[in-house]
Design a protein around this motif. Structure first.
Motif, PDB file in Angstrom:
ATOM      1  N   ILE A 163      69.822 107.817  23.954  1.00  0.00           N
ATOM      2  CA  ILE A 163      68.965 107.966  25.140  1.00  0.00           C
ATOM      3  C   ILE A 163      67.767 107.041  25.015  1.00  0.00           C
ATOM      4  N   GLU A 164      67.537 106.244  26.024  1.00  0.00           N
ATOM      5  CA  GLU A 164      66.352 105.380  26.119  1.00  0.00           C
ATOM      6  C   GLU A 164      65.550 105.799  27.345  1.00  0.00           C
ATOM      7  N   VAL A 165      64.240 105.618  27.230  1.00  0.00           N
ATOM      8  CA  VAL A 165      63.347 105.983  28.332  1.00  0.00           C
ATOM      9  C   VAL A 165      62.758 104.725  28.950  1.00  0.00           C
ATOM     10  N   GLN A 166      62.863 104.624  30.250  1.00  0.00           N
ATOM     11  CA  GLN A 166      62.240 103.526  30.991  1.00  0.00           C
ATOM     12  C   GLN A 166      61.222 104.102  31.956  1.00  0.00           C
ATOM     13  N   THR A 167      59.987 103.552  31.912  1.00  0.00           N
ATOM     14  CA  THR A 167      58.935 104.002  32.821  1.00  0.00           C
ATOM     15  C   THR A 167      58.598 102.877  33.783  1.00  0.00           C
ATOM     16  N   ILE A 168      58.483 103.209  35.047  1.00  0.00           N
ATOM     17  CA  ILE A 168      58.192 102.221  36.090  1.00  0.00           C
ATOM     18  C   ILE A 168      56.902 102.629  36.794  1.00  0.00           C
ATOM     19  N   PRO A 169      55.790 101.909  36.559  1.00  0.00           N
ATOM     20  CA  PRO A 169      54.514 102.252  37.208  1.00  0.00           C
ATOM     21  C   PRO A 169      54.598 102.079  38.724  1.00  0.00           C
ATOM     22  N   ARG A 170      54.008 103.012  39.433  1.00  0.00           N
ATOM     23  CA  ARG A 170      53.908 102.937  40.888  1.00  0.00           C
ATOM     24  C   ARG A 170      52.440 103.013  41.273  1.00  0.00           C
ATOM     25  N   GLU A 171      52.174 102.931  42.550  1.00  0.00           N
ATOM     26  CA  GLU A 171      50.799 103.000  43.005  1.00  0.00           C
ATOM     27  C   GLU A 171      50.279 104.425  42.906  1.00  0.00           C
TER      28      GLU A 171
END
Length: 781
Positions: A163-171
């Motif tokens: 399992i890998e975690v990807q974070t995507i910043p939003r406004e």
């Protein structure tokens, strides 16, 4: 000249040293007040906050304007802010008369998604992770979620899942989280090995375990999924097997689990110390309470002198004694079994000690860990409530009941001190598990004329978390179609009694043994009342309509007789009845020990067309003859009678019909009264029957127990005879005993119990119909 140079150098050095000393002294004098005396600020300034207002941040710190503080207060405030999980960085500094708190807020989770998961659905994974939409994003929480997901995949047979975690910043400070999953190949179990076992074979020990070695059915049954909790439960099952067969000193020395990465398989080795086998010596009840006569309680004791030691019977005896004392008004009496071993004779003298226990009351019952099952479903399994006297036997009883429900992976009940010395808090820790099942089955049956059949069933044992049972099934074959719905509330009106209903529809077309087309529909209302743990009674009301719509055109030569045998039209039976059951069966899916007796009666005539009383009895006795060899003996007997009331004859289609299900070697509807027609002959059943069976079940040699295959040899005997009101018809009827012998193959398959019986009729009437092979599916009860 040299003197002048030397003097000058000395003066310079002295000046430097003095200046350094003054500088150091000045620093110390500046720092000392801060270290030695508490500081005071007039205001607190918060910087860096985006979503949280300054007052929220101030509420978490311990420093207050106008009050003294020091380094300890600063450290405590920093820790308190970090503990909220709202901040990724915190700094506190004093600037003049103001305390400046600089924070960096953690982002808020926008959405949580899973990618790459095929074997485990999103809703199952969502229940595992703590990172939820609109919650605070925390790296520590993400790391913990990764480990939880890996453990979930491990329990479902995929130990190599990544399992890998990807974070995507939003406004607006929000961050989307994506768990990218590589499920990997399915893991299995290569071997389960036992060391030190002599009394029981390794195959017998593996048989009691829920974890199985990988075989060709594992992809469907998933019984080869390794799980630490399942392995611990299996160890307990092994321990109980030994303890109920006399091995009181038994212990599991070590359990070694090795994972072979090349084969992607586990190897499990369990080392045992069996110890000697004990029997019961003397058995007594000794009371230290003046108002309790110990010997008078002996009828509640199940352990008998000279019998093989059985820890289960000791536990049940303790519970029965405790409940008897409670019913006699001794709320605080406690029963403790004491076993005195004689290592020379290998006997255990058991004394049940009755003492006046501490006067404790239940302050409250706390339920923890249940995410689906309602609290009241758990509370109702207790025979005590808040404010009642605390009784350990009732706690043990509740724990056993909760485990037997099948709603939970684990159940543990503990106690904590209450608000006063005479109060205790009962803490119930549970972990929910899946209780629903969807099954699709098909095959070929030799029942009811034979043919291919298919069944689709949806079952839920804990409907909506309310502890209710619901089953919906649809099935049929070439000549039959059925629809059934069953629902049961086990605690009706908040009491330990069950209420439920059954509804059915059946469409039956003509066959070689059934010369008519018929539709049946109806329903049953049930009310069950427990008498003891072994006895219960169920009252019921049944309403059924039977429509005979037509006869097969090929039977035209017998239509005159059919008007008496199978009259075209609708018949309604309205009846009330009861079912009285006594059971000590250890396992209904795979019984090995115990007795089952059931008496049922239906009284038709409460409206409707039929007026009769139908009585049946079914008795079975299972005994593990050679526990070490996994051989089980079965003796089964049954009988029934239907008698018309108010001078009314019993209709042919209300008769009993018997065949290979009771005496193997006979066809369905194969024995009993028979109309000898012009076109063919047809079973008309009978008003009285009885039958008996003796059977020995055993494991098939050279077959791994994971396959679930067993063999059996049997002998059956019985009869069916009698009919009402049929005039001027050529009917053969005899009460002679029919009998048969044969052998069977039983498969405990992922689809349920499948069975093939090879029977040879030894005695039969000339008009009976025989059948060498019979296939059947379903449980034995």
């Amino acid at each position: 000249m040299n003197f002048l140079k030397t003097f000058t150098r000395g003066v310079v050095r002295a000046a430097v040293v003095s200046a350094a000393a003054l500088l150091i002294f000045g620093q110390v004098s500046v720092m000392a007040p801060g270290a030695a005396h508490a500081a005071v600020v007039s205001s607190i300034v918060v910087q860096g906050g985006q979503r949280l207002d300054a007052e929220t941040v101030k509420n978490y710190i311990t420093i207050q304007p106008g009050k003294n503080f020091g380094p300890n207060e600063i450290n405590e405030s920093i820790k308190a802010l970090y503990a909220t999980g709202l901040f990724s960085d915190v700094k506190i500094a004093q600037r003049g008369n103001a305390l400046v708190v600089t924070v960096s807020e953690n982002n808020v989770v926008g959405s949580v998604r899973f990618e790459g998961n095929k074997k485990l659905k999103d809703d199952m994974l969502e229940a595992v992770v703590e990172t939820k939409p609109r919650s605070v994003l925390s790296q520590a929480k993400l790391d913990a979620d990764v480990e939880r997901l890996k453990e979930t995949y491990k329990r479902n047979g995929r130990a190599e899942a990544q399992i890998e975690v990807q974070t995507i910043p939003r406004e607006n400070g929000r961050t989307d989280v994506i768990f990218k999953i590589t499920e990997g190949s399915r893991t299995g179990i290569s071997s389960i090995t036992f060391v030190g076992n002599k009394a029981f074979s390794s195959g017998r020990l593996r048989d009691v375990m829920t974890i199985k070695r990988t075989d060709f059915t594992s992809w469907l049954s998933k019984r080869d999924q390794f799980d630490d909790a399942k392995l611990q439960a299996d160890e307990e099952m092994i321990r109980r097997l030994y303890l109920r067969n006399g091995y009181a000193d038994f212990r599991i020395v070590n359990t070694d689990v090795q994972f072979n990465e090349e084969k992607n398989r586990y190897n499990i080795t369990i080392t045992l110390d069996e110890g000697p086998r004990y029997t019961f010596g003397s058995v007594a009840v000794d009371s230290s309470v003046a108002s309790i006569n110990g010997p008078s309680l002996m009828p509640y004791v199940l352990t008998k002198s000279g019998k093989v030691f059985n820890a289960d019977l000791v536990q049940k005896s303790t519970e029965k004694l405790s409940l008897a004392l409670l019913s006699q008004g001794h709320s605080f009496a406690q029963v403790r079994p004491r076993g005195d071993r004689d290592y020379t004779t290998h006997t255990i003298n058991v004394t049940y000690l009755v003492d006046e226990g501490p006067r404790l009351y239940v302050e409250r019952i706390d339920i923890r860990g249940n995410t689906r099952t309602r609290d009241y479903v758990i509370r109702r399994e207790f025979s005590m409530s808040e404010g009642d006297a605390y009784n350990k036997a009732l706690i043990d009883q509740a724990e056993r009941r909760l485990k037997n429900l099948g709603y939970f992976k684990t159940v543990n009940i503990a106690t904590q001190p209450g608000s006063t010395p005479d109060r205790v808090i009962v803490v119930v820790n549970v972990e929910d598990q899946s209780t629903g099942s969807f099954s699709v089955g098909g095959g070929y049956t030799t029942d009811n004329g034979g043919g291919f059949i298919a069944t689709v069933a949806l079952t839920e044992k804990n409907f909506l978390g309310r502890g209710q049972f619901l089953k919906v099934s649809v099935g049929g074959g070439a000549s039959d179609r059925t629809f059934n719905v069953s629902w049961t509330e086990p605690f009706f009106l908040g009491r330990r009694m069950s209420f439920g209903f059954d509804a059915l529809y059946n469409q039956a077309e003509q066959t070689d043994y059934r010369p008519y087309n018929q539709n049946n529909w109806g329903g049953t209302l049930r009310l069950g009342l427990p008498i003891t743990d072994e006895w219960n009674v169920q009252f019921n009301y049944k309403l059924a309509q039977r429509d005979v719509t037509s006869w097969g055109s090929q039977y035209i030569a017998d239509w005159g007789a059919f008007a008496q045998l199978y009259p075209i039209g609708s018949w309604i039976n309205s009846s009330v009845g009861y079912v009285l059951t006594y059971t000590t069966i250890d396992n209904y899916q795979n019984p090995r020990n115990g007795t089952f007796v059931q008496l049922a009666q239906d009284f038709a005539g409460l409206g409707g067309d039929g007026k009769f009383v139908r009585s049946t009895v079914d008795a079975r006795y299972y005994k593990e003859i050679m526990p070490d060899s996994n051989m089980v003996g079965l003796i089964k007997a049954g009988a029934g009678n239907i008698t018309g009331l108010d001078g009314q004859d019993v209709q042919v289609l209300d008769n009993f019909y018997r065949g290979g299900e009771t005496i193997r070697g006979f066809a369905s509807y194969g024995y009993g009264a028979r109309y000898m027609g012009n076109a063919s002959n047809y079973a008309i059943g009978g008003t009285t029957y009885y039958n008996v069976t003796a059977e020995l079940q055993f494991p098939l040699p050279l077959m791994p127990e994971e396959f679930g295959l067993r063999g059996a040899i049997f002998a059956d005997a019985g009869t069916l005879f009698g009919y009402d009101g049929l005039q001027n018809l050529n009917i053969e009827d005899s009460s002679m005993i029919r009998s048969s012998v044969g052998a069977s193959i039983i498969w405990n398959s992922p689809f349920g119990i499948l069975r093939g019986d090879f029977g040879e009729a030894l005695t039969k009437a000339s008009y009976d119909q025989t059948q060498v092979f019979r296939f059947s599916a379903g449980t034995q009860f």
